[in-house]
Write a protein that holds these residues in place. Structure first.
Motif, PDB file in Angstrom:
ATOM      1  N   ILE A  43       0.837  -1.200   0.000  1.00 37.92           N
ATOM      2  CA  ILE A  43       0.000   0.000   0.000  1.00 37.92           C
ATOM      3  C   ILE A  43       0.872   1.251   0.000  1.00 37.92           C
ATOM      4  N   ARG A  44       1.891   1.255   0.832  1.00 34.18           N
ATOM      5  CA  ARG A  44       2.753   2.436   0.986  1.00 34.18           C
ATOM      6  C   ARG A  44       3.541   2.740  -0.282  1.00 34.18           C
ATOM      7  N   LYS A  45       3.813   1.726  -1.081  1.00 37.96           N
ATOM      8  CA  LYS A  45       4.489   1.960  -2.361  1.00 37.96           C
ATOM      9  C   LYS A  45       3.568   2.701  -3.336  1.00 37.96           C
ATOM     10  N   ALA A  53      -1.995   5.354   4.035  1.00 41.58           N
ATOM     11  CA  ALA A  53      -1.664   3.918   3.954  1.00 41.58           C
ATOM     12  C   ALA A  53      -2.273   3.158   5.135  1.00 41.58           C
ATOM     13  N   GLU A  54      -2.197   3.728   6.329  1.00 45.63           N
ATOM     14  CA  GLU A  54      -2.774   3.072   7.510  1.00 45.63           C
ATOM     15  C   GLU A  54      -4.286   2.966   7.383  1.00 45.63           C
ATOM     16  N   VAL A  60      -8.726  -2.617   4.272  1.00 45.15           N
ATOM     17  CA  VAL A  60      -8.423  -3.920   3.668  1.00 45.15           C
ATOM     18  C   VAL A  60      -8.714  -5.036   4.670  1.00 45.15           C
ATOM     19  N   PHE A  61      -8.284  -4.859   5.913  1.00 46.79           N
ATOM     20  CA  PHE A  61      -8.529  -5.908   6.903  1.00 46.79           C
ATOM     21  C   PHE A  61     -10.002  -6.011   7.280  1.00 46.79           C
ATOM     22  N   ALA A  86      -5.258  -5.292  -1.157  1.00 51.33           N
ATOM     23  CA  ALA A  86      -4.468  -4.136  -0.735  1.00 51.33           C
ATOM     24  C   ALA A  86      -4.142  -3.254  -1.942  1.00 51.33           C
ATOM     25  N   ARG A  87      -3.678  -3.861  -3.005  1.00 56.39           N
ATOM     26  CA  ARG A  87      -3.311  -3.114  -4.210  1.00 56.39           C
ATOM     27  C   ARG A  87      -4.530  -2.408  -4.805  1.00 56.39           C
TER      28      ARG A  87
END
Length: 152
Positions: A43-45, A53-54, A60-61, A86-87
């Motif tokens: 995610i951070r990428k 991102a958090e 996502v979770f 996630a992506r």
């Protein structure tokens, strides 16, 4: 000597997933602890800041938990499925932020074409800019990348 990096298994333990499907939140916490660092890295990428991102990771979770509890993730409960979630969520957030701000940096236009698979025409329509501007933005993204890598 540096410690070895521990990656989560490609397929989480079936007993753990069975416990999550029965509503065991301790099992879900175990899944989170083992998989969150890898998902966060993906995610951070894609997104540019930790806070976003958090937030995406939490979503996502929640999606993972909801699908496991609903039983709709029976056949797709591996790490690849979680990485795809996630992506997908990170790219969607990035795309929405680009559209909302009204600014279209070259890298954002490039992402829509090369990572979302949109055509030049579709990007132009989505961002309300001309196809010529889309092509120029992609060219600028390539120039920016080339300049950033050639100075190293």
């Amino acid at each position: 000597m540096t410690p070895a990096i521990k990656y989560p298994p490609l397929v989480p333990d079936t007993a753990l997933l069975a416990r999550i499907r029965k509503g065991d939140m301790d099992a879900f916490a175990t899944l989170y602890d083992s998989c969150a660092p890898v998902l966060y890295g993906i995610i951070r990428k894609i997104v540019s800041d930790d806070h976003t991102a958090e937030d995406i990771l939490r979503n996502v979770f929640l999606e993972i938990r909801n699908e496991l509890l609903a039983g709709s993730a029976e056949t797709r409960s591996g790490m690849n499925w979680m990485l795809q979630l996630a992506r997908k969520n990170a790219l969607a957030r990035k795309e929405n932020q680009t559209i909302k701000t009204g600014t279209h940096p070259p890298v954002a236009v490039f992402d829509l074409i090369y990572f979302h698979g949109l055509s030049v025409q579709a990007v132009a329509e989505k961002l309300h800019i001309s196809e010529k501007e889309v092509r120029e933005s992609v060219q600028q993204a390539f120039r920016n990348f080339r300049n950033s890598t050639s100075s190293r």
